[in-house]
Design a protein around this motif. Structure first.
Motif, PDB file in Angstrom:
ATOM      1  N   GLY A  97     -12.666   2.271   6.592  1.00 23.86           N
ATOM      2  CA  GLY A  97     -12.133   3.610   6.344  1.00 23.86           C
ATOM      3  C   GLY A  97     -10.755   3.628   5.717  1.00 23.86           C
ATOM      4  O   GLY A  97     -10.237   4.693   5.399  1.00 23.86           O
ATOM      5  N   ALA A  98     -10.145   2.471   5.516  1.00 21.46           N
ATOM      6  CA  ALA A  98      -8.809   2.419   4.923  1.00 21.46           C
ATOM      7  C   ALA A  98      -8.906   2.353   3.401  1.00 21.46           C
ATOM      8  O   ALA A  98      -9.881   1.854   2.845  1.00 21.46           O
ATOM      9  CB  ALA A  98      -8.040   1.213   5.449  1.00 21.46           C
ATOM     10  N   ARG A  99      -7.876   2.879   2.757  1.00 17.99           N
ATOM     11  CA  ARG A  99      -7.764   2.821   1.294  1.00 17.99           C
ATOM     12  C   ARG A  99      -6.409   2.239   0.924  1.00 17.99           C
ATOM     13  O   ARG A  99      -5.465   2.327   1.688  1.00 17.99           O
ATOM     14  CB  ARG A  99      -7.882   4.226   0.690  1.00 17.99           C
ATOM     15  CG  ARG A  99      -9.288   4.788   0.816  1.00 17.99           C
ATOM     16  CD  ARG A  99      -9.349   6.214   0.345  1.00 17.99           C
ATOM     17  NE  ARG A  99      -8.728   7.017   1.394  1.00 17.99           N
ATOM     18  CZ  ARG A  99      -8.202   8.204   1.208  1.00 17.99           C
ATOM     19  NH1 ARG A  99      -8.206   8.753   0.039  1.00 17.99           N
ATOM     20  NH2 ARG A  99      -7.646   8.860   2.206  1.00 17.99           N
ATOM     21  N   PHE A 100      -6.328   1.688  -0.276  1.00 19.61           N
ATOM     22  CA  PHE A 100      -5.086   1.112  -0.781  1.00 19.61           C
ATOM     23  C   PHE A 100      -4.536   2.000  -1.887  1.00 19.61           C
ATOM     24  O   PHE A 100      -5.279   2.428  -2.770  1.00 19.61           O
ATOM     25  CB  PHE A 100      -5.331  -0.304  -1.323  1.00 19.61           C
ATOM     26  CG  PHE A 100      -4.103  -0.923  -1.915  1.00 19.61           C
ATOM     27  CD1 PHE A 100      -3.047  -1.317  -1.101  1.00 19.61           C
ATOM     28  CD2 PHE A 100      -3.988  -1.099  -3.283  1.00 19.61           C
ATOM     29  CE1 PHE A 100      -1.906  -1.891  -1.646  1.00 19.61           C
ATOM     30  CE2 PHE A 100      -2.853  -1.670  -3.836  1.00 19.61           C
ATOM     31  CZ  PHE A 100      -1.808  -2.067  -3.017  1.00 19.61           C
ATOM     32  N   LEU A 101      -3.224   2.279  -1.842  1.00 20.20           N
ATOM     33  CA  LEU A 101      -2.529   3.040  -2.879  1.00 20.20           C
ATOM     34  C   LEU A 101      -1.356   2.189  -3.357  1.00 20.20           C
ATOM     35  O   LEU A 101      -0.404   1.958  -2.603  1.00 20.20           O
ATOM     36  CB  LEU A 101      -2.021   4.372  -2.311  1.00 20.20           C
ATOM     37  CG  LEU A 101      -1.258   5.259  -3.278  1.00 20.20           C
ATOM     38  CD1 LEU A 101      -2.160   5.714  -4.434  1.00 20.20           C
ATOM     39  CD2 LEU A 101      -0.692   6.474  -2.537  1.00 20.20           C
TER      40      LEU A 101
END
Length: 132
Positions: A97-101
């Motif tokens: 569920g994590a995203r990278f920005l």
């Protein structure tokens, strides 16, 4: 407690980046809680149960890791969104569920990461491009 509050825990050790990120998030309608280290973030999470999103830098100045925090947060608060960011490190594996920005990020990039399910961001950008 209002169930519609959007509360983000911003974990960033660079004061200027934290200040700008906090202002951008507040402009998007979030209540922002701040921490500079993993231990500070865990203390906040121990008190504030209503955090609806974790936004953490990966490489923190005290040597702690935002990735460790993201993994612990994912275990503690299953299903709550996580965004990890860095200007130096690109993670190969993120918690579910994590995203990278990546840094540097614009206000548009941040809005799309924090509010991905709204068409607001695309409409706003299209409108500003039409005016330019």
């Amino acid at each position: 407690m209002n169930d519609h509050r959007k509360i983000v825990l911003l974990v960033e050790d660079e004061p200027l980046i934290a200040m700008v990120g906090c202002e951008m998030m507040e402009d998007l309608g979030f209540e922002v809680l701040e921490a500079r280290t993993v231990s500070e973030a865990l203390a906040v999470l121990g008190v504030e149960k209503g955090v609806t999103l974790l936004f953490t830098d990966i490489d923190l100045a005290d040597g702690s890791s935002g990735m460790d925090l993201a993994r612990e947060f994912a275990r503690m608060r299953r299903g709550v969104p996580i965004i990890v960011t860095s200007g130096r490190i690109r993670p190969t594996a993120l918690p579910a569920g994590a995203r990278f920005l990546p840094k540097p990020y614009s206000d548009y990039d941040l809005a799309e990461a924090l509010l991905p399910d709204t068409g607001m961001n695309r409409r706003r950008r299209d409108r500003e491009l039409a005016v330019a």
